[in-house]
Motif scaffolding. Structure first.
Motif: not given
Lengths: 490, 490
Positions: B442-452
């Motif tokens: 979805d383009g957000t840093s939060e989502t990226e961080q959560k997946i990581k």
């Protein structure tokens, strides 16, 4: 005198510094005693590297890379070595910075190293610690390794290229089964350095051995090449050390010999640095700027078009295209400076300052006559020559220039090397016509030190293959069997 | 499985480490996290350097050299930059050691620096402080400079070549009059890296841009090339950064534009390091040892004589002399291993371990028949071929091997790149068949961080020229316009 460069007779030191700055070779950095090597200066270093690296490989050496940081305990293992380098080394004590909460970046005291690390001033210790793991038997020998690296010595008085806190260099570190083999390696690498200095830098050098006072910290014998600068001071341009078994003993590097005994390994190390660029500048340049030997010049030939109208430039460019191609096929580095923002006169001055060996000027009249104007940097002479056969003429001229620069430096050295037999004459020469002074010495460190204290002159070397002759020490009158080479030095 | 090397399926990490040690490429040093690059490993770095340096020069760049040490105050000037590097830097606090009188070498507290110096982890700060003096007008731009150097990042977990406290690299630092020009430079250098990886390292790479989370500290945009290793993990092989005016602002580097206004200068930086050697090993090697693409192999062809009596060796050597000469004239690197201390089988194993692309074995029967035996390292196939036309056959084979290694890596990557549309599938793939996973985000840093946090997978890049398509974020279900490339990474 070129703009912004003082005459070398007026102030040699300032002249040297001005030249480096104005010719765009290097500048000081905000970090004490460290320099920034600019592209023009660095490209000379690249040429030096390329040729030396080739010569090292031809003599069987391989490159490797060892760590920048050396644990303090290693550094301390060879007593005379640490004695020599302890006073001038950069020490790493922490491995983290932090924000102190008030927006200041400070050293994080919680990240203090258990053992301090030294930025290598030279790598004998870390390398010999490594060699312990590489060497078990005579079959593992010799090890012939070289490293291209940066090193750091916290010098108090620094000068661009000649003496900087950080400098670039190569350091060879070899390991051998016998003392004879190690001495032969030491001498071989001295020969490589001398050949490079003479054939590439156009710099005549004296090969010799250092006295005990001037030896590398940890060496049994230090060989050197010494060159004479235009102000009559000597410059040590390269050293090659026979280290005996000192480092093998300090780091417990033993091997099984052919007859199945245990022995310590024999070592050499040898190096030259960016100091060579300082020597190159000091030896050949003049008040108009750098004079570079063609073999190390970043640009060997510059072509400057002389024109008023753009159409004229078109015709000249067409011709230059062919010439450039032909020169490049002969491995000549050519620059065609067709900038329309600068007048020819400004370009001439710029390339004179930068020491480009050969300048080709071409105008419309030349195009009609089938000629060009050639100007040599070394002799400052001009000639009008035919375009026919120009590329061959240029390559021949470049060789002639290389030879001429060497010959000039050789003549200078011959004129400034004197034999003296009394201390009075010795002191007078140092003041009136400084240069190499060949004189008798009684062989003691005390005498050498006293002469140094009184005159600032040191024994540069005991020349190899020195003629043996009876004589008396200039200071003590004690008997001597050979002359040694004195000079004030960089 | 070669002696001393564990199978890569059993323990990939250990396999990687074993390979490097056993093939004599490198070893750990006693200095935490630093490595010793041995001659065999270093010669690969020399080949990498030579080719990249050529490509940099062809695109108009020049080399220079800037100081190793950076004053802490400079280092702190660009806020996000210091934030990114402060936690892992080596700090120099003193410039002298001394003997404490009891024979111990200790840090001399009287030689404490007024301002601490940082060993460069990267050189943007010292370089942009220097560029302030080099740039006044648009006429001084662009500046296209590269530096080959050592840098230091105090990494907590280190691995040979992939992540070491000190490493060798090149860092390009360019200055431009416009944002467009700087972006074009950033992209050009990414292309140079990709071309090098694919054509020289035989390593297929995805070109893309990093998300905000993964950007270089101080960059507006980070471009990267990402490669897939044989264990399904991604490896970032090179980065090229568009730095905007961040460093120009931090160091007050302004210039007069063509229309006589003042503006800050636009910057890029780009680098690759000795990490490339780690990528090279991981991408192609097998349980028998290294597999090196011919273009970067220190030895391309090894010739092993098979004989019982010395007279047989004489005849073989005579033939090999001619073959070697012919191959060298075609720029093929050849080694004739005529050691009488090792049997042919031991030699075969050694060169297999070292990844020599092509092995030529010649015995007396071959000499009678006018043949040799050729063995390929990549396919492990052997063939008996005629001595007639052998050199031409070998050069053609080397090209074929280069292509084959690339194709193999390409096929592997294709087989291990998957499109997934749900988070379940995403997690399952990571466990069952790790590789590149192409998925909507979805383009957000939060989502990226959560997946990581949940999967250890990161967004390796947003591929350049990505296909635009409607989709839903695998984690949040929010709308997305393109897939991005996920993977676990080195």
């Amino acid at each position: 005198m070129s703009k912004g460069v003082i005459s070398k007779d007026e102030d040699y030191s300032q002249w040297f510094n001005d030249l480096i700055i104005k010719s765009d070779m290097a500048e000081y950095s905000p970090v004490r005693g460290c320099m920034i090597i600019k592209p023009y200066g660095y490209s000379i270093w690249e040429k030096i590297q390329a040729q030396l690296d080739k010569m090292f490989k031809e003599t069987g050496h391989q490159n490797a890379y060892f760590p920048l940081l050396i644990p303090k305990s290693f550094f301390s293992k060879e007593a005379s070595h640490v004695e020599g380098f302890a006073k001038e080394c950069a020490v790493v004590t922490h491995y983290r910075l932090k924000n102190d909460g008030n927006g200041n970046i400070v050293v994080d005291e919680e990240a203090k190293l258990e053992e301090e690390l030294i930025i290598r001033p030279t790598s004998e210790t870390i390398i010999w610690n490594t060699y312990r793991g590489w060497i078990q038997s005579y079959r593992d020998l010799p090890i012939l390794v070289n490293q291209w690296a940066n090193v750091m010595r916290w010098e108090m008085r620094t000068r661009l290229f000649l003496r900087t806190s950080e400098f670039l260099w190569q350091e060879g570190h070899t390991a051998h089964a016998t003392a004879e083999e190690a001495v032969a390696e030491t001498e071989q690498m001295l020969d490589v350095y001398a050949e490079f200095a003479e054939n590439w830098m156009a710099l005549p050098v004296v090969k010799g051995r250092k006295t005990a006072n001037e030896r590398f910290a940890g060496a049994l014998d230090t060989y050197c090449i010494e060159a004479l600068m235009q102000d009559g001071k000597a410059l040590q341009a390269g050293t090659s050390h026979f280290l005996g078994q000192n480092f093998a003993k300090a780091f417990d590097v033993k091997f099984t010999t052919r007859d199945n005994k245990q022995d310590f390994v024999w070592a050499t190390s040898w190096g030259v640095s960016t100091r060579l660029i300082g020597a190159l500048i000091m030896a050949h340049s003049d008040d108009a700027g750098l004079v570079l030997p063609p073999k190390l010049a970043p640009i060997q030939v510059v072509i400057v078009p002389i024109y008023k109208h753009p159409e004229e430039l078109d015709a000249i460019s067409e011709y230059v295209k062919g010439l450039t191609k032909e020169l490049r096929s002969k491995d000549v580095t050519v620059k065609f400076d067709n900038r329309d923002t600068h007048r020819p006169g400004a370009k001439f001055a710029e390339y004179e300052l930068k020491g480009v060996p050969l300048r080709v000027a071409i105008g419309s009249r030349d195009m009609q006559n089938g000629t060009v104007e050639l100007a040599r940097r070394d002799t400052k002479t001009k000639e009008t020559v035919q375009q026919d056969g120009l590329a061959a003429h240029i390559t021949a001229l470049l060789e002639e220039i290389q030879t001429n620069i060497y010959t000039k430096a050789s003549t200078f050295r011959a004129e400034n090397t004197t034999e003296v037999d009394t201390y009075e004459e010795f002191k007078r020469m140092l003041d009136e016509q400084p240069g190499f002074i060949s004189a008798h010495w009684d062989g003691t460190s005390e005498t050498e030190q006293k002469i140094k204290d009184e005159t600032k002159a040191t024994i540069r070397c005991i020349p190899l293959n020195n003629k043996q002759e009876e004589g008396k020490c200039i200071l003590t009158g004690n008997p001597s069997t050979q002359r040694v080479l004195f000079a004030r030095a960089y």
